[in-house]
Motif scaffolding. Structure first.
Motif, PDB file in Angstrom:
ATOM      1  N   LYS A  44       7.950   6.900  14.388  1.00  0.00           N
ATOM      2  CA  LYS A  44       8.279   5.927  15.431  1.00  0.00           C
ATOM      3  C   LYS A  44       9.394   6.436  16.330  1.00  0.00           C
ATOM      4  CE  LYS A  44       9.427   1.031  16.053  1.00  0.00           C
ATOM      5  NZ  LYS A  44       9.705  -0.254  15.354  1.00  0.00           N
ATOM      6  N   SER A  45      10.352   7.139  15.745  1.00  0.00           N
ATOM      7  CA  SER A  45      11.490   7.629  16.526  1.00  0.00           C
ATOM      8  C   SER A  45      11.118   8.742  17.501  1.00  0.00           C
ATOM      9  CB  SER A  45      12.587   8.140  15.574  1.00  0.00           C
ATOM     10  OG  SER A  45      12.092   9.184  14.761  1.00  0.00           O
ATOM     11  N   ASN A  46       9.969   9.391  17.282  1.00  0.00           N
ATOM     12  CA  ASN A  46       9.564  10.485  18.174  1.00  0.00           C
ATOM     13  C   ASN A  46       9.386  10.021  19.616  1.00  0.00           C
ATOM     14  OD1 ASN A  46       7.412  11.972  15.647  1.00  0.00           O
ATOM     15  ND2 ASN A  46       9.566  12.382  16.104  1.00  0.00           N
ATOM     16  N   LEU A  47       8.983   8.770  19.776  1.00  0.00           N
ATOM     17  CA  LEU A  47       8.709   8.273  21.121  1.00  0.00           C
ATOM     18  C   LEU A  47       9.959   8.315  21.987  1.00  0.00           C
ATOM     19  CD1 LEU A  47       6.340   7.075  22.780  1.00  0.00           C
ATOM     20  CD2 LEU A  47       7.210   4.814  22.179  1.00  0.00           C
ATOM     21  N   GLY A  48      11.127   8.087  21.391  1.00  0.00           N
ATOM     22  CA  GLY A  48      12.373   8.092  22.144  1.00  0.00           C
ATOM     23  C   GLY A  48      12.756   9.450  22.674  1.00  0.00           C
ATOM     24  N   ASN A  49      12.090  10.517  22.194  1.00  0.00           N
ATOM     25  CA  ASN A  49      12.384  11.859  22.688  1.00  0.00           C
ATOM     26  C   ASN A  49      11.729  12.154  24.021  1.00  0.00           C
ATOM     27  OD1 ASN A  49      13.831  12.397  20.330  1.00  0.00           O
ATOM     28  ND2 ASN A  49      12.012  13.125  19.250  1.00  0.00           N
ATOM     29  N   VAL A  63      -1.245  -0.530  26.486  1.00  0.00           N
ATOM     30  CA  VAL A  63      -0.851   0.728  25.854  1.00  0.00           C
ATOM     31  C   VAL A  63      -0.162   0.391  24.538  1.00  0.00           C
ATOM     32  CG1 VAL A  63       0.500   2.848  26.041  1.00  0.00           C
ATOM     33  CG2 VAL A  63      -0.583   1.872  28.093  1.00  0.00           C
ATOM     34  N   GLU A  64      -0.605   1.030  23.465  1.00  0.00           N
ATOM     35  CA  GLU A  64      -0.059   0.757  22.140  1.00  0.00           C
ATOM     36  C   GLU A  64       0.450   2.050  21.512  1.00  0.00           C
ATOM     37  OE1 GLU A  64      -1.395  -1.872  18.320  1.00  0.00           O
ATOM     38  OE2 GLU A  64      -2.863  -0.408  19.051  1.00  0.00           O
ATOM     39  N   HIS A  65       1.537   1.948  20.774  1.00  0.00           N
ATOM     40  CA  HIS A  65       2.099   3.091  20.070  1.00  0.00           C
ATOM     41  C   HIS A  65       1.799   2.960  18.585  1.00  0.00           C
ATOM     42  CE1 HIS A  65       5.882   5.299  18.450  1.00  0.00           C
ATOM     43  NE2 HIS A  65       4.911   6.168  18.665  1.00  0.00           N
ATOM     44  N   VAL A  66       1.200   4.001  18.001  1.00  0.00           N
ATOM     45  CA  VAL A  66       0.976   4.033  16.560  1.00  0.00           C
ATOM     46  C   VAL A  66       1.584   5.318  16.006  1.00  0.00           C
ATOM     47  CG1 VAL A  66      -1.159   2.699  16.755  1.00  0.00           C
ATOM     48  CG2 VAL A  66      -1.262   5.197  16.665  1.00  0.00           C
ATOM     49  N   THR A  67       1.880   5.304  14.719  1.00  0.00           N
ATOM     50  CA  THR A  67       2.511   6.468  14.109  1.00  0.00           C
ATOM     51  C   THR A  67       1.708   6.954  12.917  1.00  0.00           C
ATOM     52  OG1 THR A  67       3.886   5.181  12.584  1.00  0.00           O
ATOM     53  CG2 THR A  67       4.777   5.617  14.789  1.00  0.00           C
ATOM     54  N   GLY A  68       1.727   8.264  12.710  1.00  0.00           N
ATOM     55  CA  GLY A  68       1.068   8.833  11.546  1.00  0.00           C
ATOM     56  C   GLY A  68       1.703   8.354  10.263  1.00  0.00           C
ATOM     57  N   ARG A  69       3.018   8.205  10.264  1.00  0.00           N
ATOM     58  CA  ARG A  69       3.728   7.732   9.077  1.00  0.00           C
ATOM     59  C   ARG A  69       3.293   6.311   8.730  1.00  0.00           C
ATOM     60  NH1 ARG A  69       8.730   8.950   6.795  1.00  0.00           N
ATOM     61  NH2 ARG A  69       8.183  11.101   7.348  1.00  0.00           N
ATOM     62  N   GLY A  70       2.921   5.546   9.722  1.00  0.00           N
ATOM     63  CA  GLY A  70       2.505   4.173   9.473  1.00  0.00           C
ATOM     64  C   GLY A  70       1.024   4.037   9.166  1.00  0.00           C
ATOM     65  N   GLY A  71       0.344   5.165   9.016  1.00  0.00           N
ATOM     66  CA  GLY A  71      -1.084   5.129   8.691  1.00  0.00           C
ATOM     67  C   GLY A  71      -1.952   5.668   9.800  1.00  0.00           C
ATOM     68  N   GLY A  72      -1.483   5.507  11.059  1.00  0.00           N
ATOM     69  CA  GLY A  72      -2.224   6.054  12.180  1.00  0.00           C
ATOM     70  C   GLY A  72      -3.486   5.294  12.530  1.00  0.00           C
ATOM     71  N   TYR A  73      -3.580   4.038  12.119  1.00  0.00           N
ATOM     72  CA  TYR A  73      -4.778   3.266  12.424  1.00  0.00           C
ATOM     73  C   TYR A  73      -4.854   2.954  13.922  1.00  0.00           C
ATOM     74  CZ  TYR A  73      -5.550   2.536   7.442  1.00  0.00           C
ATOM     75  OH  TYR A  73      -5.789   2.729   6.102  1.00  0.00           O
ATOM     76  N   ILE A  74      -6.019   3.193  14.517  1.00  0.00           N
ATOM     77  CA  ILE A  74      -6.251   2.881  15.932  1.00  0.00           C
ATOM     78  C   ILE A  74      -6.926   1.518  15.982  1.00  0.00           C
ATOM     79  CG2 ILE A  74      -7.286   3.644  18.081  1.00  0.00           C
ATOM     80  CD1 ILE A  74      -5.159   5.534  16.919  1.00  0.00           C
ATOM     81  N   ARG A  75      -6.231   0.529  16.533  1.00  0.00           N
ATOM     82  CA  ARG A  75      -6.728  -0.844  16.482  1.00  0.00           C
ATOM     83  C   ARG A  75      -7.609  -1.221  17.664  1.00  0.00           C
ATOM     84  NH1 ARG A  75      -1.913  -1.031  13.608  1.00  0.00           N
ATOM     85  NH2 ARG A  75      -0.629  -0.782  15.452  1.00  0.00           N
ATOM     86  N   GLY A  76      -7.431  -0.565  18.800  1.00  0.00           N
ATOM     87  CA  GLY A  76      -8.228  -0.915  19.962  1.00  0.00           C
ATOM     88  C   GLY A  76      -9.009   0.275  20.467  1.00  0.00           C
ATOM     89  N   LYS A  77     -10.260   0.072  20.835  1.00  0.00           N
ATOM     90  CA  LYS A  77     -11.095   1.167  21.333  1.00  0.00           C
ATOM     91  C   LYS A  77     -10.524   1.682  22.649  1.00  0.00           C
ATOM     92  CE  LYS A  77     -15.882   2.525  22.124  1.00  0.00           C
ATOM     93  NZ  LYS A  77     -15.840   3.554  21.071  1.00  0.00           N
ATOM     94  N   GLY A  78     -10.535   3.008  22.819  1.00  0.00           N
ATOM     95  CA  GLY A  78     -10.038   3.602  24.050  1.00  0.00           C
ATOM     96  C   GLY A  78      -9.582   5.033  23.823  1.00  0.00           C
ATOM     97  N   PRO A  79      -8.978   5.643  24.821  1.00  0.00           N
ATOM     98  CA  PRO A  79      -8.479   7.014  24.679  1.00  0.00           C
ATOM     99  C   PRO A  79      -7.212   7.063  23.835  1.00  0.00           C
ATOM    100  CG  PRO A  79      -7.951   6.154  26.851  1.00  0.00           C
ATOM    101  CD  PRO A  79      -8.800   5.110  26.178  1.00  0.00           C
ATOM    102  N   VAL A  80      -6.983   8.224  23.226  1.00  0.00           N
ATOM    103  CA  VAL A  80      -5.805   8.438  22.396  1.00  0.00           C
ATOM    104  C   VAL A  80      -5.046   9.646  22.924  1.00  0.00           C
ATOM    105  CG1 VAL A  80      -4.935   8.964  20.086  1.00  0.00           C
ATOM    106  CG2 VAL A  80      -6.933   7.470  20.357  1.00  0.00           C
TER     107      VAL A  80
END
Length: 240
Positions: A44-49, A63-80
């Motif tokens: 999550k902290s990477n975004l602040g860089n 626009v949604e932010h997800v993290t690999g540490r948090g599981g990395g689940y993509i909740r909405g269809k679209g580009p990543v």
């Protein structure tokens, strides 16, 4: 039998102003009505860089932010848009968000972290493309035939660290090694990602290859026909 090839648009972007701008624009261009643009980072902290990506996430409701540490689940269809990712991260995304991904743009953690994936997928290059101009060694055609067979044979919902899947993968890799056929772990990991392997299996595949290349012989039950390598060679030569 079914085709597991990645069938959505892909891109790789340089981590500079031109690359970031192009990556964001590319993702927006691949959005459809009702889509969500997902920005992926490992932590999550990477975004602040990266203020530009941080503003993109905080100022846009689609626009949604997800993290690999948090599981990395993509909740909405679209580009990543994966920022500072490597091939292990791409495998995690494909496992937890592959069906929701309409298009994928990767900003590498560093060039070598995704070079085999770039070589296998041939994504659109955004920003400074100088890192991808060098020739990348191709996999031995016999190895490619083995990978095609494994892709169609193993259950990709299961781990290749145990059971029938491990027996198939390790037996194939040992047979290739014993026949004197060169294997490149990172290259095979990139090929696997390009052809629908997901989760930790591409990473585990590369580890098996690296171990076997240095003389280790992972345990498995032999499950292959005696003429396995001959049949692979025939297919590679166009005989089947």
């Amino acid at each position: 039998m079914f085709d597991r090839d990645v069938d959505y648009p892909t891109a790789v972007a340089s981590y500079d102003d031109d690359g970031l701008d192009a990556a964001i624009e590319w993702c927006v261009q691949h959005m459809e009505d009702g889509d969500m643009l997902t920005v992926w980072t490992a932590l999550k902290s990477n975004l602040g860089n990266c203020p530009k990506l941080e503003r993109l996430v905080h100022r846009n409701s689609n626009v949604e932010h997800v993290t690999g540490r948090g599981g990395g689940y993509i909740r909405g269809k679209g580009p990543v848009l994966m920022a500072w990712a490597d091939m292990d991260d791409i495998g995690k995304l494909m496992r937890f968000g592959g069906r929701a991904t309409r298009a994928l743009c990767v900003i590498p953690a560093y060039d070598e972290a995704v070079r085999p994936w770039v070589s296998a997928v041939r994504p659109q290059v955004l920003g400074d493309g100088s890192a991808w101009e060098g020739a990348v060694p191709e996999l031995d055609p016999v190895v490619v035939e083995a990978m095609k067979g494994l892709t169609l044979t193993v259950n990709h919902n299961n781990t290749i660290s145990a059971g029938y899947e491990k027996d198939m993968v390790v037996s194939a890799l040992l047979a290739l090694h014993d026949a004197g056929i060169e294997m490149d772990g990172a290259g095979m990991q990139g090929w696997a990602l390009a052809h629908g392997w997901s989760g930790k299996n591409p990473e585990r595949l590369a580890k098996y290859v690296d171990d076997i290349n240095v003389g280790k012989r992972p345990r498995c039950r032999p499950v292959l026909r005696e003429d396995y390598i001959g049949r692979l060679r025939s297919r590679a030569a166009g005989g089947e």
